[in-house]
Design an enzyme around this catalytic site. Structure first.
Site, PDB file in Angstrom:
ATOM      1  N   GLU A 107      79.223  47.083  75.211  1.00 53.19           N
ATOM      2  CA  GLU A 107      78.170  48.207  75.316  1.00 53.19           C
ATOM      3  C   GLU A 107      77.349  48.140  73.982  1.00 53.19           C
ATOM      4  O   GLU A 107      77.512  47.625  72.864  1.00 53.19           O
ATOM      5  CB  GLU A 107      78.888  49.540  75.176  1.00 53.19           C
ATOM      6  CG  GLU A 107      77.953  50.678  75.319  1.00 53.19           C
ATOM      7  CD  GLU A 107      77.106  51.015  76.470  1.00 53.19           C
ATOM      8  OE1 GLU A 107      76.323  49.798  76.762  1.00 53.19           O
ATOM      9  OE2 GLU A 107      77.070  52.104  76.947  1.00 53.19           O
ATOM     10  N   ASP A 108      76.100  48.460  74.201  1.00 56.74           N
ATOM     11  CA  ASP A 108      75.006  48.514  73.098  1.00 56.74           C
ATOM     12  C   ASP A 108      75.325  49.565  72.089  1.00 56.74           C
ATOM     13  O   ASP A 108      75.313  49.380  70.841  1.00 56.74           O
ATOM     14  CB  ASP A 108      73.547  48.491  73.757  1.00 56.74           C
ATOM     15  CG  ASP A 108      73.258  49.911  74.518  1.00 56.74           C
ATOM     16  OD1 ASP A 108      74.234  50.458  74.890  1.00 56.74           O
ATOM     17  OD2 ASP A 108      72.037  50.163  74.867  1.00 56.74           O
ATOM     18  N   ASP A 111      76.976  56.966  71.637  1.00 56.93           N
ATOM     19  CA  ASP A 111      76.270  57.865  71.057  1.00 56.93           C
ATOM     20  C   ASP A 111      77.072  59.352  71.320  1.00 56.93           C
ATOM     21  O   ASP A 111      77.869  59.574  70.657  1.00 56.93           O
ATOM     22  CB  ASP A 111      74.560  58.290  71.733  1.00 56.93           C
ATOM     23  CG  ASP A 111      73.796  59.001  71.204  1.00 56.93           C
ATOM     24  OD1 ASP A 111      73.765  59.089  69.794  1.00 56.93           O
ATOM     25  OD2 ASP A 111      73.202  59.645  71.785  1.00 56.93           O
ATOM     26  N   PHE A 160      67.329  57.182  65.990  1.00 57.64           N
ATOM     27  CA  PHE A 160      67.141  56.548  67.362  1.00 57.64           C
ATOM     28  C   PHE A 160      67.131  55.139  67.234  1.00 57.64           C
ATOM     29  O   PHE A 160      66.039  54.753  66.294  1.00 57.64           O
ATOM     30  CB  PHE A 160      66.164  57.353  67.805  1.00 57.64           C
ATOM     31  CG  PHE A 160      66.242  56.986  69.505  1.00 57.64           C
ATOM     32  CD1 PHE A 160      67.028  57.606  70.405  1.00 57.64           C
ATOM     33  CD2 PHE A 160      65.587  55.837  70.180  1.00 57.64           C
ATOM     34  CE1 PHE A 160      67.342  57.139  71.727  1.00 57.64           C
ATOM     35  CE2 PHE A 160      65.686  55.361  71.486  1.00 57.64           C
ATOM     36  CZ  PHE A 160      66.633  56.063  72.167  1.00 57.64           C
TER      37      PHE A 160
HETATM   38  P1  IMP Z   1      75.993  58.340  75.475  1.00 60.70           P
HETATM   39  O1  IMP Z   1      76.372  58.235  76.682  1.00 60.70           O
HETATM   40  O2  IMP Z   1      75.393  59.561  74.904  1.00 60.70           O
HETATM   41  O3  IMP Z   1      77.008  57.858  74.461  1.00 60.70           O
HETATM   42  O4  IMP Z   1      74.796  57.342  75.582  1.00 60.70           O
HETATM   43  C1  IMP Z   1      74.982  56.080  75.947  1.00 60.70           C
HETATM   44  C2  IMP Z   1      73.632  55.377  76.353  1.00 60.70           C
HETATM   45  O5  IMP Z   1      72.430  56.045  75.693  1.00 60.70           O
HETATM   46  C3  IMP Z   1      73.739  54.053  75.579  1.00 60.70           C
HETATM   47  O6  IMP Z   1      74.294  52.905  76.213  1.00 60.70           O
HETATM   48  C4  IMP Z   1      72.090  53.687  75.398  1.00 60.70           C
HETATM   49  O7  IMP Z   1      71.377  53.061  76.550  1.00 60.70           O
HETATM   50  C5  IMP Z   1      71.400  55.175  75.176  1.00 60.70           C
HETATM   51  N1  IMP Z   1      71.406  55.501  73.856  1.00 60.70           N
HETATM   52  C6  IMP Z   1      71.967  56.320  72.869  1.00 60.70           C
HETATM   53  N2  IMP Z   1      71.682  56.267  71.690  1.00 60.70           N
HETATM   54  C7  IMP Z   1      70.539  55.394  71.624  1.00 60.70           C
HETATM   55  C8  IMP Z   1      69.525  54.973  70.605  1.00 60.70           C
HETATM   56  O8  IMP Z   1      69.798  55.430  69.471  1.00 60.70           O
HETATM   57  N3  IMP Z   1      68.612  54.307  71.063  1.00 60.70           N
HETATM   58  C9  IMP Z   1      68.527  53.777  72.348  1.00 60.70           C
HETATM   59  N4  IMP Z   1      69.263  54.051  73.283  1.00 60.70           N
HETATM   60  C10 IMP Z   1      70.353  55.049  72.829  1.00 60.70           C
HETATM   61 MG    MG Z   2      69.355  52.789  77.288  1.00 65.65          MG
END
Ligand code: IMP
Ligand code: MG
Length: 184
Positions: A107-108, A111, A160
């Site tokens: 995963e990238d 968050d 971000f």
């Molecule tokens: P989560 O479900 O909130 O953990 O978010 C997951 C997805 O949101 C990641 O795989 C990203 O694609 C996107 N995301 C969350 N934070 C960032 C950020 O700081 N920059 C860019 N994309 C983000």
């Molecule tokens: Mg994204």
């Protein structure tokens, strides 16, 4: 030309480079070696979550010296901006029957943790030989659900992040480094 040396008006929104291409490459090589040692002799499937992890997967997979397969999933949890909708939708699923593989989700960024909690829960039901999560970036301060990746390359504070696959409104994925996006 702006501070980060590229000619594009969109880059006016880049505050600073937070993780250099060299630092990403060094940590990625370490992760590749670790995976190559731990999964030697095992059927390994790297599962990448599109689109954000495509750059990381491409680099990480080339640092893995044992045989492995690649699979893709896509999930959407964000709109075109920088705020989470909280609603995770799987828009592309794996083709492989994962019960025959040791699976690592690549995963990238983690968050809120909602996307990966949902994907992990879904994949566990398919009974892979094992299931681990490796993330390039982790923002633990932002967690909304109880979720901890097995491997994290970089832990970052709450800003971000864009670049190296991560976007804001689909831009910046092609930057070779991780930068802080300035929403103002
Ligand atoms: P989560 O479900 O909130 O953990 O978010 C997951 C997805 O949101 C990641 O795989 C990203 O694609 C996107 N995301 C969350 N934070 C960032 C950020 O700081 N920059 C860019 N994309 C983000
Ligand atoms: Mg994204």
């Amino acid at each position: 030309m702006n501070a980060v040396g590229l000619k594009c008006e969109k880059l006016d929104k880049i505050k600073r480079v937070v993780i250099s291409a060299e630092d990403i490459a060094r940590k990625t090589a370490e992760a590749g070696s670790l995976i190559s040692r731990e999964y030697e002799g095992k059927p390994l499937l790297l599962v990448s979550i599109l689109k954000g992890a495509y750059v990381f997967l491409a680099d990480l997979s080339r640092q893995i010296s044992i045989p492995c397969e690649i699979g893709f999933m896509a999930a959407e949890s964000y709109g075109e901006g920088t705020t989470s909708s909280g609603d995770v939708k799987i828009t592309l699923d794996l083709k492989q029957d994962i019960s025959e593989y040791h699976v690592i989700i690549v995963e990238d960024i983690v968050d809120s943790g909602r996307t990966l909690s949902k994907i992990v829960e879904m994949l566990k039901k398919r009974e892979p030989l094992s299931l681990k999560v490796l993330t390039l970036l982790d923002k633990p301060e932002r967690r909304a659900v109880n979720f901890k990746p097995d491997y994290t390359l970089f832990t970052i504070p709450d800003f971000f992040a864009v670049g190296y696959g991560l976007d804001c409104g689909e831009y910046y994925r092609n930057l070779p480094y991780i930068a802080e996006y300035d929403p103002n």
